[in-house]
Write a protein that holds these residues in place. Sequence first.
Motif, PDB file in Angstrom:
ATOM      1  N   SER A  59      22.068 -91.312  28.942  1.00 17.01           N
ATOM      2  CA  SER A  59      21.424 -90.602  27.831  1.00 17.01           C
ATOM      3  C   SER A  59      20.013 -90.159  28.215  1.00 17.01           C
ATOM      4  CB  SER A  59      21.315 -91.507  26.588  1.00 17.01           C
ATOM      5  OG  SER A  59      22.587 -91.842  26.114  1.00 17.01           O
ATOM      6  N   GLN A  60      19.272 -91.036  28.916  1.00 18.42           N
ATOM      7  CA  GLN A  60      17.885 -90.694  29.275  1.00 18.42           C
ATOM      8  C   GLN A  60      17.821 -89.566  30.301  1.00 18.42           C
ATOM      9  OE1 GLN A  60      15.417 -91.364  27.570  1.00 18.42           O
ATOM     10  NE2 GLN A  60      16.339 -92.998  26.366  1.00 18.42           N
ATOM     11  N   VAL A  61      18.742 -89.581  31.275  1.00 13.88           N
ATOM     12  CA  VAL A  61      18.727 -88.506  32.281  1.00 13.88           C
ATOM     13  C   VAL A  61      19.049 -87.169  31.595  1.00 13.88           C
ATOM     14  CG1 VAL A  61      19.794 -87.623  34.394  1.00 13.88           C
ATOM     15  CG2 VAL A  61      19.316 -90.064  34.179  1.00 13.88           C
ATOM     16  N   VAL A  62      20.065 -87.207  30.720  1.00 14.06           N
ATOM     17  CA  VAL A  62      20.438 -85.985  30.002  1.00 14.06           C
ATOM     18  C   VAL A  62      19.273 -85.507  29.134  1.00 14.06           C
ATOM     19  CG1 VAL A  62      21.900 -85.145  28.115  1.00 14.06           C
ATOM     20  CG2 VAL A  62      22.927 -86.353  30.038  1.00 14.06           C
ATOM     21  N   ARG A  63      18.651 -86.461  28.423  1.00 14.88           N
ATOM     22  CA  ARG A  63      17.532 -86.088  27.548  1.00 14.88           C
ATOM     23  C   ARG A  63      16.409 -85.418  28.342  1.00 14.88           C
ATOM     24  NH1 ARG A  63      15.673 -87.461  22.805  1.00 14.88           N
ATOM     25  NH2 ARG A  63      17.189 -89.085  22.494  1.00 14.88           N
ATOM     26  N   SER A  64      16.075 -85.985  29.499  1.00 11.26           N
ATOM     27  CA  SER A  64      14.947 -85.415  30.227  1.00 11.26           C
ATOM     28  C   SER A  64      15.312 -84.033  30.770  1.00 11.26           C
ATOM     29  CB  SER A  64      14.424 -86.380  31.293  1.00 11.26           C
ATOM     30  OG  SER A  64      15.126 -86.231  32.476  1.00 11.26           O
ATOM     31  N   TRP A  65      16.594 -83.832  31.175  1.00 17.68           N
ATOM     32  CA  TRP A  65      17.003 -82.495  31.636  1.00 17.68           C
ATOM     33  C   TRP A  65      16.938 -81.495  30.467  1.00 17.68           C
ATOM     34  CZ3 TRP A  65      21.119 -79.143  30.475  1.00 17.68           C
ATOM     35  CH2 TRP A  65      21.202 -78.029  31.306  1.00 17.68           C
ATOM     36  N   LEU A  66      17.454 -81.908  29.307  1.00 19.75           N
ATOM     37  CA  LEU A  66      17.450 -81.003  28.140  1.00 19.75           C
ATOM     38  C   LEU A  66      16.011 -80.640  27.763  1.00 19.75           C
ATOM     39  CD1 LEU A  66      20.193 -82.782  25.978  1.00 19.75           C
ATOM     40  CD2 LEU A  66      20.395 -80.480  26.961  1.00 19.75           C
ATOM     41  N   ASN A  67      15.119 -81.644  27.770  1.00 23.99           N
ATOM     42  CA  ASN A  67      13.717 -81.367  27.431  1.00 23.99           C
ATOM     43  C   ASN A  67      13.098 -80.391  28.417  1.00 23.99           C
ATOM     44  OD1 ASN A  67      13.279 -82.805  25.067  1.00 23.99           O
ATOM     45  ND2 ASN A  67      13.004 -84.724  26.165  1.00 23.99           N
ATOM     46  N   SER A  68      13.409 -80.581  29.706  1.00 28.23           N
ATOM     47  CA  SER A  68      12.780 -79.698  30.698  1.00 28.23           C
ATOM     48  C   SER A  68      13.290 -78.263  30.544  1.00 28.23           C
ATOM     49  CB  SER A  68      12.981 -80.230  32.124  1.00 28.23           C
ATOM     50  OG  SER A  68      14.329 -80.132  32.484  1.00 28.23           O
ATOM     51  N   VAL A  69      14.593 -78.073  30.272  1.00 27.54           N
ATOM     52  CA  VAL A  69      15.052 -76.682  30.125  1.00 27.54           C
ATOM     53  C   VAL A  69      14.552 -76.075  28.814  1.00 27.54           C
ATOM     54  CG1 VAL A  69      17.049 -76.753  31.662  1.00 27.54           C
ATOM     55  CG2 VAL A  69      17.374 -77.340  29.297  1.00 27.54           C
ATOM     56  N   ALA A  70      14.440 -76.893  27.771  1.00 29.26           N
ATOM     57  CA  ALA A  70      13.928 -76.357  26.499  1.00 29.26           C
ATOM     58  C   ALA A  70      12.493 -75.885  26.684  1.00 29.26           C
ATOM     59  CB  ALA A  70      14.003 -77.411  25.399  1.00 29.26           C
ATOM     60  N   LEU A  71      11.692 -76.674  27.412  1.00 30.06           N
ATOM     61  CA  LEU A  71      10.300 -76.296  27.636  1.00 30.06           C
ATOM     62  C   LEU A  71      10.203 -75.023  28.457  1.00 30.06           C
ATOM     63  CD1 LEU A  71       8.417 -79.623  28.359  1.00 30.06           C
ATOM     64  CD2 LEU A  71       8.017 -77.996  26.498  1.00 30.06           C
ATOM     65  N   SER A  72      11.002 -74.941  29.519  1.00 31.00           N
ATOM     66  CA  SER A  72      10.862 -73.752  30.364  1.00 31.00           C
ATOM     67  C   SER A  72      11.397 -72.513  29.642  1.00 31.00           C
ATOM     68  CB  SER A  72      11.486 -73.968  31.741  1.00 31.00           C
ATOM     69  OG  SER A  72      12.836 -73.679  31.708  1.00 31.00           O
ATOM     70  N   ASP A  73      12.477 -72.670  28.833  1.00 31.82           N
ATOM     71  CA  ASP A  73      12.986 -71.517  28.071  1.00 31.82           C
ATOM     72  C   ASP A  73      11.979 -71.071  27.015  1.00 31.82           C
ATOM     73  OD1 ASP A  73      15.259 -71.222  29.439  1.00 31.82           O
ATOM     74  OD2 ASP A  73      16.630 -71.539  27.752  1.00 31.82           O
ATOM     75  N   ALA A  74      11.248 -72.051  26.445  1.00 30.94           N
ATOM     76  CA  ALA A  74      10.277 -71.704  25.398  1.00 30.94           C
ATOM     77  C   ALA A  74       9.162 -70.839  25.963  1.00 30.94           C
ATOM     78  CB  ALA A  74       9.707 -72.971  24.776  1.00 30.94           C
ATOM     79  N   ASP A  75       8.973 -70.890  27.301  1.00 34.14           N
ATOM     80  CA  ASP A  75       7.925 -70.083  27.927  1.00 34.14           C
ATOM     81  C   ASP A  75       8.415 -68.708  28.380  1.00 34.14           C
ATOM     82  OD1 ASP A  75       6.119 -72.062  27.536  1.00 34.14           O
ATOM     83  OD2 ASP A  75       6.433 -72.989  29.510  1.00 34.14           O
ATOM     84  N   THR A  76       9.715 -68.464  28.267  1.00 29.80           N
ATOM     85  CA  THR A  76      10.213 -67.161  28.723  1.00 29.80           C
ATOM     86  C   THR A  76       9.796 -66.068  27.751  1.00 29.80           C
ATOM     87  OG1 THR A  76      12.281 -67.346  27.542  1.00 29.80           O
ATOM     88  CG2 THR A  76      12.273 -68.168  29.816  1.00 29.80           C
TER      89      THR A  76
END
Length: 212
Positions: A59-76
């Motif tokens: 769950s933690q690995v998935v959460r950190s991946w999801l957070n990182s893609v959400a952050l980078s997409d929010a900057d597009t």
Amino acid sequence: MLAAAQTMDERALRAELRQQARDLGVAVVVTDVVLPFLNAVGRAWERGDCTVATEHFASQVVRSWLNSVALSDADTSATATATAIDPVVLACPPGERHDLGLLCFHVLLVGAGVPSRFLGSDTPLPGLADVCRVVGASGVIVSATRSRVFEAHGGALRVLARHYPLAIGGAGADADLAERVNATLLPADMRRSLAQVVRWHRGDAVGLTVSA
Ligand code: B12
């Protein structure tokens, strides 16, 4: 990925998610890799084939991946332009810690250019209403795994639905509950839910409506 989770091989899990995202795109990885993976971990846990610690690790690995893609997409640029649009606010009610499904939905929304604020698990409902006011929410999406969590907060959800279009999702949401709290029921299939919220957000569908 399940084998990597069972051996706590974080590097392999992350590498797989990164590679799949390159090959398939983030949205497909969320719906066709991450959600089935979480369910596979859940089934392995239920069968006794993996420990609670393994489930927490996955769950933690998935959460950190999801957070990182959400952050980078929010900057597009697509989403940056969309910041002028009122955001959708996402939260789990008090007592609900299963927030990974909702986090997946947040990533899909951000990727589709719908501004979204993710509050996550165990969110006090008065606090949720405050956030909605501060950000000028265009709608609220509340999710829970167990219907009794929605039922325990039926009154507060009905109040919220008087002020903001409200939608409910997750395994604990059903049509009867949605009707009782004046919410729109989002389908369990996240692609269909995403299409519904995107249409609603663009204002070209009945989708979610504010009750009188
Ligand atoms: C990971 C996990 C946890 C983690 C949560 C991590 C996190 N932050 O999310 C932790 C360890 C905290 C946890 C705790 C508990 N858990 Co738990 N957990 C799981 C597990 C293994 C996976 C859940 C998950 O993320 N699945 C992935 C999601 C996304 O899949 P899904 O729920 O099927 O969702 C589908 C749709 O509903 C939809 N969807 C989901 N969310 C949303 C949101 C929106 C907006 C939309 C549109 C769609 C959508 O998308 C999915 C794809 O179709 C499941 C087992 C399983 N088989 O699911 C148990 C499970 C959900 N847990 C369960 C239980 C009982 C608990 C505890 C009560 C255990 C305990 N005794 O302490 C506590 C509850 C804590 C709390 N207060 O909430 C039960 C729930 C049974 C029930 N219905 O009553 C399950 C089913 C396990 C079981 N068979 O007993 N858990």
